[in-house]
Design a protein around this motif. Structure first.
Motif, PDB file in Angstrom:
ATOM      1  N   TYR A 121      49.682  41.640  36.022  1.00  0.00           N
ATOM      2  CA  TYR A 121      50.346  41.624  34.720  1.00  0.00           C
ATOM      3  C   TYR A 121      50.751  40.206  34.339  1.00  0.00           C
ATOM      4  N   SER A 122      51.379  39.490  35.285  1.00  0.00           N
ATOM      5  CA  SER A 122      51.796  38.123  34.970  1.00  0.00           C
ATOM      6  C   SER A 122      50.577  37.224  34.782  1.00  0.00           C
ATOM      7  N   GLY A 123      49.506  37.472  35.543  1.00  0.00           N
ATOM      8  CA  GLY A 123      48.288  36.681  35.375  1.00  0.00           C
ATOM      9  C   GLY A 123      47.675  36.850  34.005  1.00  0.00           C
TER      10      GLY A 123
ATOM     11  N   THR B 285      50.459  34.375  48.717  1.00  0.00           N
ATOM     12  CA  THR B 285      50.582  32.957  49.061  1.00  0.00           C
ATOM     13  C   THR B 285      49.909  32.020  48.065  1.00  0.00           C
ATOM     14  N   THR B 286      49.090  32.563  47.158  1.00  0.00           N
ATOM     15  CA  THR B 286      48.314  31.720  46.237  1.00  0.00           C
ATOM     16  C   THR B 286      48.461  32.234  44.816  1.00  0.00           C
ATOM     17  N   ALA B 287      48.790  31.346  43.898  1.00  0.00           N
ATOM     18  CA  ALA B 287      48.941  31.725  42.492  1.00  0.00           C
ATOM     19  C   ALA B 287      47.645  31.453  41.733  1.00  0.00           C
ATOM     20  N   ARG B 288      47.449  32.177  40.666  1.00  0.00           N
ATOM     21  CA  ARG B 288      46.298  31.906  39.789  1.00  0.00           C
ATOM     22  C   ARG B 288      46.506  30.563  39.112  1.00  0.00           C
TER      23      ARG B 288
ATOM     24  N   HIS C 126      56.221  32.051  34.118  1.00  0.00           N
ATOM     25  CA  HIS C 126      55.865  31.072  35.136  1.00  0.00           C
ATOM     26  C   HIS C 126      56.934  30.982  36.229  1.00  0.00           C
ATOM     27  N   ASN C 127      58.085  31.595  36.026  1.00  0.00           N
ATOM     28  CA  ASN C 127      59.117  31.646  37.065  1.00  0.00           C
ATOM     29  C   ASN C 127      58.912  32.908  37.897  1.00  0.00           C
TER      30      ASN C 127
END
Length: 739
Positions: free
Chosen positions: A645-647, A358-361, A614-615
């Protein structure tokens, strides 16, 4: 790139490496393995204390250097590269945890002791750890700690014990008040042991207040990950030197493509580990949630994968890397110990999945009130634009970012479509000013930021090298979205070897006549113009005899045929050119200078595709992670691994942005991000398909599963295949010889 970003941090890292080379060369460390295992502090510890390396992050008022955790991270990383033996990591970590305590005599006393060279270790709370009960005038602690790095060398133990009411008691104990039980450790450069508390009495002035267990655990994880990142960095340097010098079959083995690709992949892993570890230490001042996300990412991208990355390095060395005499096994052992000290990686991935569901970096670069005059201009333009509408055609598809009309024209005329372009098309915006534009668009969610689409990769070449009349005629309507473009580069027989093209441009009166066949051309079916590469001099060297042309897609002899993909859609096309006449003024640059322009265009494409991270592509996985059931735990862990990984890729981008803001030249981040993003997408869809099960029987679902997966090849191949990017990284970044 190391963790160090500023010149001061780089100087600090260099100083640590020079200290280690002088006082603790590896051959000398090997003679002290038994002493180190017993907790004997190295003879040079006092010199290290005098240099202040152990206290960079401690406040000046207690005798420290007054730096922050990011500065100390540089010390930890550099020490791990040596590897510097002894209790540095455990002592620095104890100081970082003590700094979390509210003002108390115990915290200040410990920090002063640490600043003056006292060694320490941290015992974090655990399920089967220590227990504390109140007594007259204090507390009584009993129990045995888990295995702790640096416990035997520690003169102070900073520990947490469980109380009967479910709370935690943080306290400091002198080594003489406990029993330390040495263990035979994996890491030969430091000690490990258990700390036994037998009716240990803790006075009130030894208590620390205000320490949050989650924050303490994340602080330890962040610094430990910095050490792991240093270990991986050593592997990159060592194996690169080996590949450059080792010969087999009469040539340097670094010229073998298989080894080049493995070395490049190791570099990518190292860059992601470094970025994640750096992000974890810089997040210490952020919210608890953001700190945990960053710390878990660092564990999963630096500490946890480090043992396997060192093992992969060993296999590139061959049998020599498996010998006792080679230093590689010392780093391998350290990597294993660092990862083990943080507990099972699956716990971190699950915790991360729980948060990122629910929360992105938040990786926003906060600029404060920087450049207020420029910001006021941007605000004024965007505020006016909000009141306008786009009611014109959308030539690149039914997407808001391609809409044309008064709103987009106002933004374009103000130079804000691409503010980094030179005036009058842009604003000559600096990296800092570009971030200001990003911020101001983000503050107006009702305003869809216009996109240039494919022309984003073409306009820079027009601005820099096109005939002025052509440039002035084509660039403004392109920015306004009234002209659309395609890129006529790829050919059926050339593949990723762009310079192997066979399309010919023959000089004729007043221009050029072009014949050839292009393929995989996006948007050709509705493009007004195309940027085309054609061979102008068949006798010139492969990369020299190429011209860069602007082709009117309505010209006689241009035939566009759609290519239907596995999705059933036709986003790509074949373009046949038969005696297509292109006027002289539509040649961009010199007749044989097209290759340089093409490279610039492809570089623009790599940056754009690298930003695709970012998508969010894990929508279906997030939905499964939110649904109670037998697969929820697996989905949470998979989601945590993917978001780690995306972070790390996002953190890599932030580091590159900060370097540019500091006036440094751009690094290889775009190529690294391109390969890393492709790997992240593969991981995402692999986990999604494995966990969604029968949902993938249907092509169209909500949330979508198969439909976006079938589009994946376009992202994996666009801008250069993984293999081509690995070649570039191996040869241009690592400097390995060409085959």
């Amino acid at each position: 790139m190391p963790i160090a970003l500023t010149p001061e941090q780089s100087a600090l890292s260099d100083a640590v490496r020079k200290f280690g080379a002088r006082h603790a060369p590896t051959d000398r460390t090997r003679k002290t393995f038994d002493d180190l295992a017993a907790g004997v502090v190295p003879q040079w510890w006092n010199e290290l204390v005098a240099a202040g390396f152990h206290a960079v992050h401690l406040p000046e008022q207690v005798g420290g250097q007054g730096g922050d955790l990011a500065d100390t991270a540089c010390v930890i990383e550099a020490a791990a590269q040596l590897p510097l033996p002894g209790p540095l990591l455990s002592t620095v970590t104890a100081g970082a945890v003590a700094l979390l305590a509210a003002t108390s005599p115990a915290a200040e006393s410990l920090l002063r002791d640490l600043a003056h060279g006292v060694t320490a270790a941290v015992v974090l709370p655990s399920d089967v750890g220590l227990n504390a009960v109140p007594t007259d005038g204090g507390w009584r602690v009993t129990g045995v700690s888990p295995v702790v790095l640096g416990a035997c060398a520690a003169q102070r133990i900073l520990a947490a014990a469980h109380t009967d009411d479910g709370g935690l008691l943080w306290f400091v104990a002198d080594a003489g008040a406990v029993i330390t039980e040495p263990e035979c450790g994996t890491d030969l450069t430091t000690d490990v042991g258990r700390v036994r508390f037998e009716e240990c009495r803790v006075a009130p002035d030894h208590l620390l207040t205000g320490v949050d267990a989650e924050t303490a655990r994340c602080t330890v994880a962040a610094l430990t990950s910095c050490a792991a990142a240093g270990t991986i960095r050593w592997c990159v340097d060592a194996v690169t030197e080996h590949l450059r010098t080792r010969e087999q079959f009469g040539k340097k083995i670094g010229a073998f493509q298989a080894l080049q690709h493995r070395a490049a992949e190791l570099l990518i892993s190292s860059e992601l580990a470094t970025a994640a570890a750096w992000d974890a230490v810089r997040s210490a001042d952020e919210s608890a949630e953001q700190h945990t996300i960053a710390a878990a990412t660092a564990v999963l991208m630096a500490a946890a994968p480090a043992p396997d990355l060192v093992l992969d390095t060993l296999t590139m060395f061959g049998a020599i890397g498996f010998t006792w005499e080679h230093d590689l096994h010392l780093h391998w052992r350290r990597a294993i110990a660092l990862a083990a000290s943080l507990g099972p990686a699956t716990r971190w991935s699950r915790r991360l999945g729980e948060l990122t569901r629910t929360t992105a970096r938040d990786v926003t670069v906060r600029l404060g009130d920087a450049d207020p005059v420029f910001r006021a201009y941007v605000r004024e333009v965007l505020d006016r634009a909000v009141a306008l509408r786009n009611d014109g055609p959308r030539y690149q598809g039914d997407y808001e970012q391609f809409a044309t009309g008064d709103q987009r024209s106002a933004i374009a005329d103000a130079g804000l479509i691409a503010p980094h372009y030179p005036a009058p098309w842009g604003l000559d915006a600096t990296p800092r000013q570009q971030l200001i534009v990003d911020e101001e668009f983000a503050r107006r969610p009702q305003l869809v930021r216009p996109s240039l689409g494919i022309s984003e990769w073409i306009v820079p070449s027009l601005i820099n090298a096109a005939d002025p009349e052509v440039r002035d005629r084509l660039v403004p309507p392109t920015l306004r979205g009234e002209l659309t473009w395609c890129q006529l580069f790829s050919e059926p027989s050339a593949g990723s070897d762009l310079a192997a093209l066979t399309t010919r441009a023959v000089k004729v009166d007043g221009g050029w006549k072009i014949n050839g066949h292009k393929i995989w051309t996006s948007s050709a079916q509705h493009a007004h113009f195309g940027a085309l590469l054609a061979r102008t001099d068949p006798d010139a060297r492969k990369h020299r005899g190429i011209g860069y042309f602007v082709v009117d897609m309505r010209s006689e002899g241009v035939e566009v045929q759609p290519i239907r993909q596995a999705t059933g859609d036709a986003h790509f096309n074949e373009v046949f050119l038969t005696d297509v006449f292109v006027p002289d003024e539509m040649l961009v640059g010199e007749p044989t200078g097209g290759w340089g322009l093409a490279i610039a265009t492809m570089a623009q494409e790599r940056v754009a595709i690298g930003n695709y991270v970012h998508n969010d592509r894990a929508g279906a996985l997030r939905a499964l992670a939110a649904t109670p059931g037998p697969d929820q735990d697996a989905a949470l862990r998979a989601l945590g691994g993917i978001d780690a990984y995306s972070g790390a890729i996002k953190a890599l981008g932030v580091r590159e942005t900060l370097r540019l803001l500091d006036g440094q030249h751009a690094g290889p981040a775009s190529s690294i991000a391109k390969v890393a993003t492709a790997a992240m997408l593969r991981r995402t869809f692999e986990a999604t398909l494995q966990l969604t099960g029968e949902t993938a029987l249907l092509q169209d679902t909500e949330p979508p599963v198969v439909a976006p997966y079938l589009h994946l090849p376009a992202e994996l191949v666009g801008g250069g295949t993984r293999e081509i990017q690995l070649n570039i990284i191996a040869q241009m970044v690592l400097g390995l010889p060409r085959g």
